[in-house]
Motif scaffolding. Structure first.
Motif, mmCIF file in Angstrom:
data_model
loop_
_atom_site.group_PDB
_atom_site.id
_atom_site.type_symbol
_atom_site.label_atom_id
_atom_site.label_comp_id
_atom_site.label_asym_id
_atom_site.label_seq_id
_atom_site.Cartn_x
_atom_site.Cartn_y
_atom_site.Cartn_z
ATOM 1 N N ALA A 38 63.995 20.814 69.681
ATOM 2 C CA ALA A 38 63.484 20.704 68.312
ATOM 3 C C ALA A 38 62.766 19.374 68.097
ATOM 4 O O ALA A 38 61.738 19.314 67.411
ATOM 5 C CB ALA A 38 64.629 20.859 67.313
ATOM 6 N N ALA B 257 68.919 22.729 72.378
ATOM 7 C CA ALA B 257 68.073 23.134 71.259
ATOM 8 C C ALA B 257 67.687 21.940 70.395
ATOM 9 O O ALA B 257 66.557 21.866 69.893
ATOM 10 C CB ALA B 257 68.798 24.187 70.416
ATOM 11 N N SER C 207 63.604 25.772 69.650
ATOM 12 C CA SER C 207 65.056 25.598 69.648
ATOM 13 C C SER C 207 65.829 26.915 69.655
ATOM 14 O O SER C 207 67.008 26.920 70.008
ATOM 15 C CB SER C 207 65.484 24.768 68.428
ATOM 16 O OG SER C 207 65.126 25.412 67.226
ATOM 17 N N THR D 187 62.966 18.003 61.901
ATOM 18 C CA THR D 187 63.701 18.477 63.071
ATOM 19 C C THR D 187 64.961 19.223 62.665
ATOM 20 O O THR D 187 65.283 20.286 63.222
ATOM 21 C CB THR D 187 64.069 17.288 63.979
ATOM 22 O OG1 THR D 187 62.876 16.628 64.404
ATOM 23 C CG2 THR D 187 64.842 17.754 65.196
ATOM 24 N N PHE E 241 65.607 22.942 63.567
ATOM 25 C CA PHE E 241 66.774 23.200 64.403
ATOM 26 C C PHE E 241 67.711 24.204 63.735
ATOM 27 O O PHE E 241 68.221 25.121 64.394
ATOM 28 C CB PHE E 241 67.500 21.887 64.670
ATOM 29 C CG PHE E 241 68.837 22.045 65.337
ATOM 30 C CD1 PHE E 241 68.919 22.359 66.680
ATOM 31 C CD2 PHE E 241 70.012 21.881 64.621
ATOM 32 C CE1 PHE E 241 70.150 22.502 67.300
ATOM 33 C CE2 PHE E 241 71.236 22.029 65.228
ATOM 34 C CZ PHE E 241 71.315 22.337 66.577
#
Length: 286
Positions: free
Chosen positions: A214, A210, A157, A82, A86
């Motif tokens: 994500a 975001a 994201s 993630t 991100f």
């Protein structure tokens, strides 16, 4: 401290609503005009919160590790993916926002496609990305499954960052821009001294969105691509035991929810020093 108390209050309210509905709800679900509008309130569909917490302390399998250790390891694996997705999505979103603010033609030509990109079903997109990237490699290093999941997380994201940052960069009023021009400041100096500080209140809410996107992208990507080791795959594996061990299913869902909170907390930690610096530096927007 206020945010921590707000989170704790939200958890208490959620638990109260869960247990309250379980106590008074229909075991067969609430049906309205022939359609079930509320879930079943039986132990199979809605186990007690304390049953889920107790399940975290019991072994996943006979003689195996406790469930909380398995869920924690899966969350850490997904957290790494993630963060990578991100970061990539945030960078792409920032660059797109700067380009769209700088060139009106780019904004008019690109912004509709940026919005349109979010209408593509993620479940259908994930296998396509996996197929396209299957033959890629970085020198001697072949493309890994987790990279596909990171791309999916970045895909979700970048959108809130691009839109939020664009709104922030365009937030200074014309008088502030004219003042910078009177100082013979070019576009780059105006961006650094005026537009970027003015955009911070717009940027961090976009970054929190975001971060949540994500997490969703990483979990759905793990499920769609079959990537093992993450919380998304764990949700699928535990779902197979929904009839025999319903509390176990919710332990994985609880891990995914906590993962989203951790990502939001990381963004908030980044926000604190930057917004504190912004309060010390006056920004001309009038």
């Amino acid at each position: 401290m206020r945010r921590v108390l707000s989170v704790l209050a939200a958890v208490v309210v959620f638990v109260a609503l869960w247990e309250g509905y379980k106590a008074v709800g229909d075991p067969d679900g609430t049906v309205l005009f022939g359609t079930r509008v509320l879930p079943r309130a039986d132990d199979l569909s809605m186990p007690h919160v304390w049953d889920m917490l107790r399940r975290l302390g019991r072994p996943e399998l006979t003689g195996g590790r406790p469930v909380w250790q398995v869920v924690l390891g899966a969350c850490l694996f997904t957290l790494g993916i993630t963060v990578a997705g991100f970061a990539a999505g945030a960078v792409v979103g920032l660059l797109l926002a700067v380009a769209m603010q700088r060139f009106r033609l780019v904004e008019r030509g690109l912004l509709p496609y940026v919005i349109l990109s979010q209408t593509v079903p993620l479940v259908a997109l994930a296998p396509l990305i996996a197929g396209w990237s299957g033959n890629l490699s970085f020198g001697p290093y072949p493309w890994q499954d987790w990279m596909t999941v990171a791309v999916i997380a970045a895909y979700l994201s970048f959108f809130p960052v691009a839109v939020g940052m664009l709104r922030g960069l365009q937030s200074p009023q014309a008088s502030g821009v004219e003042l910078m021009r009177s100082y013979a400041a070019g576009w780059w100096r105006t961006l650094i001294k005026l537009r970027l500080p003015a955009a911070l209140p717009y940027l961090f809410p976009a970054l929190r969105l975001a971060g949540a996107a994500a997490v969703v992208g990483a979990v759905v990507g793990e499920i769609s691509t079959g990537t093992r080791g993450g919380i998304g795959r764990l949700v699928i594996e535990y779902s197979r035991e929904a009839t025999s061990d319903p509390a176990k299913v919710y332990t994985a869902m609880l891990g995914a929810a906590l993962l989203g909170l951790v990502v939001a907390a990381l963004v908030s930690l980044l926000e604190l020093p930057l917004m504190r610096h912004r309060r010390r530096v006056p920004v001309v927007t009038m």
